[in-house]
Design a protein around this motif. Structure first.
Motif, PDB file in Angstrom:
ATOM      1  N   THR A  66      -7.125  -1.917  10.399  1.00 18.75           N
ATOM      2  CA  THR A  66      -7.273  -1.545   8.994  1.00 18.75           C
ATOM      3  C   THR A  66      -7.190  -2.805   8.139  1.00 18.75           C
ATOM      4  O   THR A  66      -6.286  -3.627   8.329  1.00 18.75           O
ATOM      5  CB  THR A  66      -6.168  -0.559   8.567  1.00 18.75           C
ATOM      6  OG1 THR A  66      -6.210   0.581   9.431  1.00 18.75           O
ATOM      7  CG2 THR A  66      -6.386  -0.100   7.134  1.00 18.75           C
ATOM      8  N   MET A 115      -1.819   5.117  11.296  1.00 19.89           N
ATOM      9  CA  MET A 115      -2.472   3.806  11.304  1.00 19.89           C
ATOM     10  C   MET A 115      -1.903   2.919  12.404  1.00 19.89           C
ATOM     11  O   MET A 115      -2.656   2.276  13.153  1.00 19.89           O
ATOM     12  CB  MET A 115      -2.299   3.123   9.946  1.00 19.89           C
ATOM     13  CG  MET A 115      -2.936   1.745   9.863  1.00 19.89           C
ATOM     14  SD  MET A 115      -2.605   0.913   8.285  1.00 19.89           S
ATOM     15  CE  MET A 115      -0.816   0.668   8.408  1.00 19.89           C
ATOM     16  N   PHE A 125      -9.206   3.697  -0.521  1.00 14.39           N
ATOM     17  CA  PHE A 125      -9.021   3.583   0.925  1.00 14.39           C
ATOM     18  C   PHE A 125     -10.267   4.061   1.670  1.00 14.39           C
ATOM     19  O   PHE A 125     -10.758   3.379   2.578  1.00 14.39           O
ATOM     20  CB  PHE A 125      -7.798   4.395   1.375  1.00 14.39           C
ATOM     21  CG  PHE A 125      -7.551   4.317   2.849  1.00 14.39           C
ATOM     22  CD1 PHE A 125      -6.720   3.320   3.352  1.00 14.39           C
ATOM     23  CD2 PHE A 125      -8.129   5.198   3.735  1.00 14.39           C
ATOM     24  CE1 PHE A 125      -6.470   3.221   4.721  1.00 14.39           C
ATOM     25  CE2 PHE A 125      -7.902   5.119   5.091  1.00 14.39           C
ATOM     26  CZ  PHE A 125      -7.072   4.117   5.595  1.00 14.39           C
ATOM     27  N   THR A 183      -6.717   7.703  10.775  1.00 16.52           N
ATOM     28  CA  THR A 183      -6.001   7.226   9.590  1.00 16.52           C
ATOM     29  C   THR A 183      -6.656   7.731   8.313  1.00 16.52           C
ATOM     30  O   THR A 183      -5.972   8.147   7.366  1.00 16.52           O
ATOM     31  CB  THR A 183      -5.973   5.687   9.574  1.00 16.52           C
ATOM     32  OG1 THR A 183      -5.449   5.212  10.813  1.00 16.52           O
ATOM     33  CG2 THR A 183      -5.111   5.177   8.431  1.00 16.52           C
ATOM     34  N   THR A 184      -7.997   7.728   8.260  1.00 18.51           N
ATOM     35  CA  THR A 184      -8.713   8.179   7.072  1.00 18.51           C
ATOM     36  C   THR A 184      -8.498   9.671   6.832  1.00 18.51           C
ATOM     37  O   THR A 184      -8.296  10.108   5.695  1.00 18.51           O
ATOM     38  CB  THR A 184     -10.213   7.883   7.204  1.00 18.51           C
ATOM     39  OG1 THR A 184     -10.396   6.486   7.460  1.00 18.51           O
ATOM     40  CG2 THR A 184     -10.957   8.260   5.939  1.00 18.51           C
ATOM     41  N   MET A 214      -5.124  10.116   5.469  1.00 15.73           N
ATOM     42  CA  MET A 214      -5.090   9.721   4.060  1.00 15.73           C
ATOM     43  C   MET A 214      -5.564  10.860   3.168  1.00 15.73           C
ATOM     44  O   MET A 214      -5.029  11.080   2.075  1.00 15.73           O
ATOM     45  CB  MET A 214      -5.965   8.491   3.844  1.00 15.73           C
ATOM     46  CG  MET A 214      -5.286   7.175   4.160  1.00 15.73           C
ATOM     47  SD  MET A 214      -3.917   6.804   3.041  1.00 15.73           S
ATOM     48  CE  MET A 214      -4.801   6.617   1.491  1.00 15.73           C
ATOM     49  N   PRO A 240       0.054   8.806   7.095  1.00 14.61           N
ATOM     50  CA  PRO A 240      -1.011   7.828   7.358  1.00 14.61           C
ATOM     51  C   PRO A 240      -0.509   6.502   7.911  1.00 14.61           C
ATOM     52  O   PRO A 240      -1.205   5.846   8.696  1.00 14.61           O
ATOM     53  CB  PRO A 240      -1.662   7.638   5.980  1.00 14.61           C
ATOM     54  CG  PRO A 240      -1.332   8.865   5.234  1.00 14.61           C
ATOM     55  CD  PRO A 240       0.023   9.275   5.705  1.00 14.61           C
ATOM     56  N   MET A 272      -3.781   2.356   0.541  1.00 11.54           N
ATOM     57  CA  MET A 272      -2.919   3.374   1.145  1.00 11.54           C
ATOM     58  C   MET A 272      -1.558   3.404   0.465  1.00 11.54           C
ATOM     59  O   MET A 272      -1.031   4.479   0.138  1.00 11.54           O
ATOM     60  CB  MET A 272      -2.738   3.096   2.640  1.00 11.54           C
ATOM     61  CG  MET A 272      -1.750   4.032   3.338  1.00 11.54           C
ATOM     62  SD  MET A 272      -1.321   3.492   4.999  1.00 11.54           S
ATOM     63  CE  MET A 272      -2.880   3.719   5.829  1.00 11.54           C
ATOM     64  N   VAL A 290      -6.481   7.007  -2.682  1.00  9.07           N
ATOM     65  CA  VAL A 290      -7.256   7.652  -1.603  1.00  9.07           C
ATOM     66  C   VAL A 290      -8.727   7.264  -1.693  1.00  9.07           C
ATOM     67  O   VAL A 290      -9.358   6.956  -0.682  1.00  9.07           O
ATOM     68  CB  VAL A 290      -7.083   9.190  -1.660  1.00  9.07           C
ATOM     69  CG1 VAL A 290      -8.052   9.869  -0.694  1.00  9.07           C
ATOM     70  CG2 VAL A 290      -5.663   9.582  -1.336  1.00  9.07           C
TER      71      VAL A 290
END
Length: 295
Positions: free
Chosen positions: A126, A115, A290, A247-248, A251, A111, A134, A287
């Protein structure tokens, strides 16, 4: 690459449920690989190519879309498929030198790379609180495998291979986010699985591994790897790339070390320490925070 706008889109099912299904599916990957006696590169190539075979009968429904793919998209598909195939090759090769827990823990850095890449490619920023969440999740994921880290002997080779495989899958994820803005998850997945599978097939032919001479149990494992962690894992994550940032989605993949540890306890009679249990809770909290921040 062209900047991608973040549009408001909705799904028929709650994203949290879909993420849980995907995480559970990819968690079976390490278990099925551990049950197989075939070479790592054979497992990887057959997993992808069997998935392509399963998906191909439905390809006719997407033929109009296939004909509209331009040259620039094909170049991105090629790099994405090569990155995915390289990820599987490097990661499974790393398991010859280091432990599953150690190798998987290193993958949790994905991640961070995604990111940074998403910021330069998509200008996706972010928040500070999301970055803190994260780091909490990554700390929890690494604590799950910390007791199994080995720095002696050739273990560092496996760690380096795992790190390089993490970079490869991060590139695959970023390219996927770009392509999924104008390409269906089915077409995108079919192409990258085909390209990655053919890359690994060529590698196996060069090495001199047998392609077909495996018993029924091995072919069953190849089939299960294609259906569970690939179709219900990777394809689902590819679909979610249209609705979530890269990125999500990366994650969410952090749940794999926790899921694999629980499955290993249930299916392989491996033990779970109190430290791993606490680390798992820390990972879930990170998680969850985030995803809440990025929602």
């Amino acid at each position: 690459m062209q900047q991608v706008e973040r549009t408001a889109v909705t799904t028929r099912f709650p994203v949290s449920i879909l993420l849980f299904i995907g995480i559970l599916a990819i968690s079976f990957s390490a278990i099925l690989v551990k049950w197989s006696a075939a070479p790592a590169s054979i497992i990887a190539s057959h997993r992808l190519l069997v998935t392509v075979i399963i998906m191909s009968p439905l390809l006719y429904k997407f033929w109009p879309e296939m004909k509209k793919i331009n040259g620039a998209s094909y170049i991105k598909l090629m790099w994405s498929g090569l990155s995915l195939g390289l990820h599987f090759l490097l990661w499974m090769s790393s398991l010859r030198y280091t432990s599953v827990a150690s190798s998987t823990a290193i993958l949790t850095l994905e991640p961070v790379v995604v990111m940074v890449g998403s910021y330069f490619v998509f200008r996706h920023k972010t928040s500070f609180s999301a970055i803190m969440a994260m780091l909490v999740a990554i700390l929890g994921a690494m604590m799950i495998g910390w007791g199994d880290f080995r720095f002696a002997g050739d273990a560092w080779i496996g760690d380096v291979l795992s790190f390089l495989s993490m970079v490869a899958v991060a590139i695959h994820m970023i390219l996927g986010k770009s392509l999924r803005t104008h390409m269906s998850a089915f077409v995108y997945s079919w192409w990258v699985f085909l390209i990655g599978g053919l890359l690994l097939l060529i590698y196996n032919l060069i090495i001199g591994y047998s392609i077909f001479q495996y018993d029924a149990n091995e072919w069953l494992l190849f089939l299960l790897l294609a259906i569970i962690p690939t179709l219900f894992g990777h394809v689902l994550f590819n679909w979610l790339l249209k609705y979530m940032s890269a990125t999500t989605v990366s994650m969410s993949v952090l749940g794999e070390p926790l899921g694999a540890t629980i499955l290993a306890y249930l299916l392989l009679n491996e033990t779970i320490t109190w430290i791993q249990a606490g680390a798992g809770l820390l990972l879930l909290i990170g998680v969850g925070l985030f995803i809440k921040q990025e929602k």
